[in-house]
Enzyme design. Structure first.
Site, short mmCIF file in Angstrom:
data_model
loop_
_atom_site.label_atom_id
_atom_site.label_comp_id
_atom_site.label_asym_id
_atom_site.label_seq_id
_atom_site.Cartn_x
_atom_site.Cartn_y
_atom_site.Cartn_z
N ASP A 1 25.62 -22.64 -29.12
CA ASP A 1 24.91 -23.93 -29.20
C ASP A 1 23.39 -23.78 -29.22
O ASP A 1 22.66 -24.67 -28.77
CB ASP A 1 25.32 -24.85 -28.03
CG ASP A 1 26.82 -25.11 -28.02
OD1 ASP A 1 27.41 -25.14 -29.11
OD2 ASP A 1 27.38 -25.26 -26.92
N LYS B 1 22.24 -23.05 -34.37
CA LYS B 1 22.48 -22.25 -35.58
C LYS B 1 22.66 -23.13 -36.83
O LYS B 1 22.09 -22.86 -37.88
CB LYS B 1 23.74 -21.38 -35.39
CG LYS B 1 23.62 -20.39 -34.24
CD LYS B 1 24.91 -19.66 -33.97
CE LYS B 1 26.01 -20.50 -33.35
NZ LYS B 1 25.75 -20.97 -31.98
N GLY C 1 30.81 -25.81 -33.02
CA GLY C 1 30.37 -27.15 -33.40
C GLY C 1 28.91 -27.01 -33.79
O GLY C 1 28.07 -26.79 -32.92
N HIS C 2 28.63 -27.04 -35.08
CA HIS C 2 27.26 -26.81 -35.57
C HIS C 2 26.70 -28.14 -36.06
O HIS C 2 27.22 -28.73 -37.01
CB HIS C 2 27.27 -25.76 -36.68
CG HIS C 2 27.69 -24.40 -36.18
ND1 HIS C 2 27.76 -23.29 -36.98
CD2 HIS C 2 28.02 -23.97 -34.94
CE1 HIS C 2 28.14 -22.24 -36.26
NE2 HIS C 2 28.32 -22.64 -35.02
N GLN D 1 29.33 -19.18 -32.10
CA GLN D 1 29.19 -18.81 -30.68
C GLN D 1 27.86 -18.06 -30.48
O GLN D 1 26.92 -18.32 -31.18
CB GLN D 1 30.38 -17.99 -30.18
CG GLN D 1 31.69 -18.78 -30.09
CD GLN D 1 32.38 -19.01 -31.41
OE1 GLN D 1 32.69 -18.05 -32.12
NE2 GLN D 1 32.64 -20.24 -31.75
P1 GDP Z 1 24.98 -24.59 -32.80
O1 GDP Z 1 26.39 -24.55 -32.31
O2 GDP Z 1 24.25 -23.32 -32.51
O3 GDP Z 1 24.86 -24.99 -34.24
O4 GDP Z 1 24.25 -25.71 -31.94
P2 GDP Z 1 24.84 -27.19 -31.58
O5 GDP Z 1 24.80 -28.04 -32.79
O6 GDP Z 1 26.14 -27.07 -30.87
O7 GDP Z 1 23.82 -27.65 -30.46
C1 GDP Z 1 22.47 -27.79 -30.73
C2 GDP Z 1 22.06 -29.24 -30.43
O8 GDP Z 1 20.66 -29.34 -30.35
C3 GDP Z 1 22.46 -30.21 -31.53
O9 GDP Z 1 22.74 -31.44 -30.95
C4 GDP Z 1 21.21 -30.28 -32.40
O10 GDP Z 1 21.12 -31.49 -33.11
C5 GDP Z 1 20.14 -30.18 -31.37
N1 GDP Z 1 18.89 -29.52 -31.78
C6 GDP Z 1 18.73 -28.46 -32.60
N2 GDP Z 1 17.44 -28.08 -32.64
C7 GDP Z 1 16.78 -28.90 -31.81
C8 GDP Z 1 15.42 -28.99 -31.39
O11 GDP Z 1 14.56 -28.20 -31.76
N3 GDP Z 1 15.10 -29.97 -30.50
C9 GDP Z 1 16.04 -30.85 -30.03
N4 GDP Z 1 15.64 -31.76 -29.16
N5 GDP Z 1 17.31 -30.80 -30.40
C10 GDP Z 1 17.70 -29.82 -31.28
P1 IMO Z 2 29.02 -22.66 -31.33
O1 IMO Z 2 29.31 -21.93 -32.61
C1 IMO Z 2 29.38 -22.74 -26.98
C2 IMO Z 2 32.99 -20.98 -25.27
C3 IMO Z 2 33.98 -21.91 -24.59
C4 IMO Z 2 34.57 -20.97 -23.55
C5 IMO Z 2 34.62 -19.64 -24.29
C6 IMO Z 2 35.97 -19.31 -24.90
O2 IMO Z 2 29.00 -24.13 -31.47
O3 IMO Z 2 27.81 -22.10 -30.67
P2 IMO Z 2 37.31 -20.23 -27.02
O4 IMO Z 2 37.76 -21.61 -27.36
O5 IMO Z 2 36.41 -19.60 -28.01
O6 IMO Z 2 38.44 -19.32 -26.65
O7 IMO Z 2 36.45 -20.41 -25.64
O8 IMO Z 2 33.65 -19.71 -25.32
N1 IMO Z 2 32.65 -21.34 -26.66
C7 IMO Z 2 31.49 -21.86 -27.03
N2 IMO Z 2 30.42 -22.26 -26.30
N3 IMO Z 2 29.32 -22.82 -28.33
C8 IMO Z 2 30.37 -22.41 -29.09
O9 IMO Z 2 30.32 -22.36 -30.43
C9 IMO Z 2 31.53 -21.95 -28.43
N4 IMO Z 2 32.73 -21.49 -28.86
C10 IMO Z 2 33.41 -21.11 -27.77
O10 IMO Z 2 33.33 -23.01 -24.02
O11 IMO Z 2 33.66 -20.83 -22.48
MG MG Z 3 27.69 -25.64 -31.08
#
Ligand code: GDP
Ligand code: IMO
Ligand code: MG
Length: 424
Positions: A13, A16, A40-41, A221
């Site tokens: 998270d 990416k 979840g991107h 991840q």
């Molecule tokens: P990913 O899994 O690495 O793609 O990241 P996620 O989408 O799960 O989580 C990142 C969260 O931060 C999302 O809700 C984005 O919309 C938000 N986000 C990304 N970059 C920024 C930033 O620079 N500032 C803020 N406030 N939010 C951001």
């Molecule tokens: P993105 O790509 C954050 C965590 C789960 C759990 C562990 C194992 O959005 O960054 P799994 O379902 O993979 O067997 O769970 O890994 N986990 C993540 N945490 N971002 C993710 O993906 C994750 N994918 C799995 O919360 O701790």
């Molecule tokens: Mg994510």
């Protein structure tokens, strides 16, 4: 031509999806190399927000090919939901998405096994996303998996054999074995999957590279969730590190070019497992509130803490990171002081090296820096950064010995500052 890799350096998270979307116009192809719908991107642009799980984050830009690589595990039902939603928002997905024949399929019974395994673990559960990731990769490695390429040949028999084994396991674990309804939906989704271009992606990608095309590999991840090097057993079931791009796409190690390591200006984690810099106080709550730190897939509260430079140095080493990308700096805009963990005290002894276990006796050693107290969300160039923020960035670069070439100051595509030092 080389491939560039973008991956997370923390517990996932990091942001990416946002950065892949921003960088895609510089590439011909975007390819996911591991993980599955546990990811979840999030992408935000033109006032809209999208969350991608299995589909690469290059899907919204014009013309680029997107590939789901062999290292990915695919749930046809969730894939269908995701793909149909994209089609509805105007993405011509069937034209630009290709799927590897060697990607493994997540079966309904894999999800039931995930749940049963977690229940069995009780208080020591991993806190998985419940998407069947562990059981699917287990079947892959134990040579019992079903691959996307199998759907065209004698599929029903292979499916039934795998399912029968899972039902035996579920019965032993006391898990739910009622699969009929899930199965009907899943089989429909398999038919839907057949309408996509299913390819030998390793050949496809290597030919593109020979023809001078530019490929960006998208990780899921983060490094601290890597099955070998993460905080085992509280990890995911794939190699999230750069080497995963080689095995997950069929790209040779000498083909790797830039490695973009992405991290938040602080740190978060979802699910169970150790987190040395976790904050249980008002500061942690403030980061969660301002950063909206809730899971993109599960909605779970993300645990929040200060940035951990010991873990980041370890991640940089494992991945061969050439450039750093720092996200969510804006979340710290109102903090009077910012802390960064520069070392751990393990049983009273200070170390800068990431230890075998971070479960017990870890005390973070912090360096405190003054906050910048400036709203950075509308900043357009690095020249506009407040002095205290420039100092913080220089401090991190010095500690990590890798340049920070992209900085994100908000969730929108436009809130991204690519520095002059950025290289591709
Ligand atoms: P990913 O899994 O690495 O793609 O990241 P996620 O989408 O799960 O989580 C990142 C969260 O931060 C999302 O809700 C984005 O919309 C938000 N986000 C990304 N970059 C920024 C930033 O620079 N500032 C803020 N406030 N939010 C951001
Ligand atoms: P993105 O790509 C954050 C965590 C789960 C759990 C562990 C194992 O959005 O960054 P799994 O379902 O993979 O067997 O769970 O890994 N986990 C993540 N945490 N971002 C993710 O993906 C994750 N994918 C799995 O919360 O701790
Ligand atoms: Mg994510």
């Amino acid at each position: 031509m080389k491939v560039d890799v973008l991956l997370g350096l923390q517990w996932g998270d990091e942001g990416k999806g946002k950065v892949v979307d921003v960088l895609t116009p510089r590439y011909d192809v975007v390819a996911r190399f591991q993980g599955g719908p546990n990811a979840g991107h999030t992408l935000e642009f033109e006032g809209k927000k999208y969350v991608l799980r299995s589909i690469p984050s290059g899907i919204f830009q014009d013309g680029q090919v997107n590939i789901i690589g062999n290292g990915v595990v695919l749930d046809p039902v969730l894939f269908r939901e995701e793909a149909e939603a994209l089609e509805q928002s105007g993405v011509d997905i069937k034209k630009i998405l290709k799927i590897s024949k060697k990607a493994h399929l997540i079966m309904p019974t894999h999800r039931l096994l995930d749940a049963a395994n977690e229940k069995r673990k009780g208080a020591s559960k991993i806190g998985t996303t419940g998407k069947g990731i562990g059981p699917t990769y287990t079947d892959k490695v134990s040579r019992n998996g079903l691959r996307v390429g199998d759907i065209f040949h004698d599929f029903k028999a292979k499916y039934e054999a795998a399912k029968a084994k899972h039902i035996d396991m579920l019965t032993m674990l006391g898990g739910d074995t009622d699969v009929a309804e899930l199965e009907a939906k899943w089989m429909d989704a398999i038919e839907y999957l057949k309408t996509y271009e299913i390819i030998d992606s390793e050949h496809y990608i290597n030919k593109l590279l020979s023809n001078g095309k530019k490929v960006l590999c998208e990780g899921a991840q983060g490094t601290m969730l890597d099955v070998d090097f993460g905080s085992y057993p509280f990890v995911t079931s794939s190699n999230t590190i750069c080497a995963g791009a080689c095995t997950g796409l069929g790209v040779a190690p000498n083909r790797i070019g830039e490695v973009y390591g992405i991290f938040k200006a602080y740190c978060t984690r979802v699910g169970s497992g150790p987190f040395p810099t976790e904050l249980f106080d008002e500061t942690g709550k403030k980061i969660r509130d301002i950063g909206h730190e809730y899971g993109a897939v599960t909605g779970r509260e993300r645990r929040c803490g200060w940035v951990d430079l010991v873990a980041l140095r370890y991640s940089i080493m494992l991945n061969g990171v050439t450039q750093l990308i720092m996200m969510k700096s804006d979340v710290l805009d109102t903090f009077a002081t910012i802390k960064a963990c520069v070392a751990y005290k393990v049983n009273g002894e200070e170390t800068r090296d990431f230890p075998y276990s971070i479960e017990d006796n870890i005390e973070p050693v912090y360096k405190e820096l003054p906050g910048w107290n400036t709203d950075m969300t509308s900043i357009k160039s690095e020249d506009e950064f407040p002095e205290a923020f420039k100092t913080y960035v220089a401090f991190l670069e010095n500690e990590l010995q890798v340049p920070i070439t992209i900085l994100s100051v908000g969730p929108d595509r436009e809130q991204t500052i690519v520095r002059k030092s950025f290289a591709k």
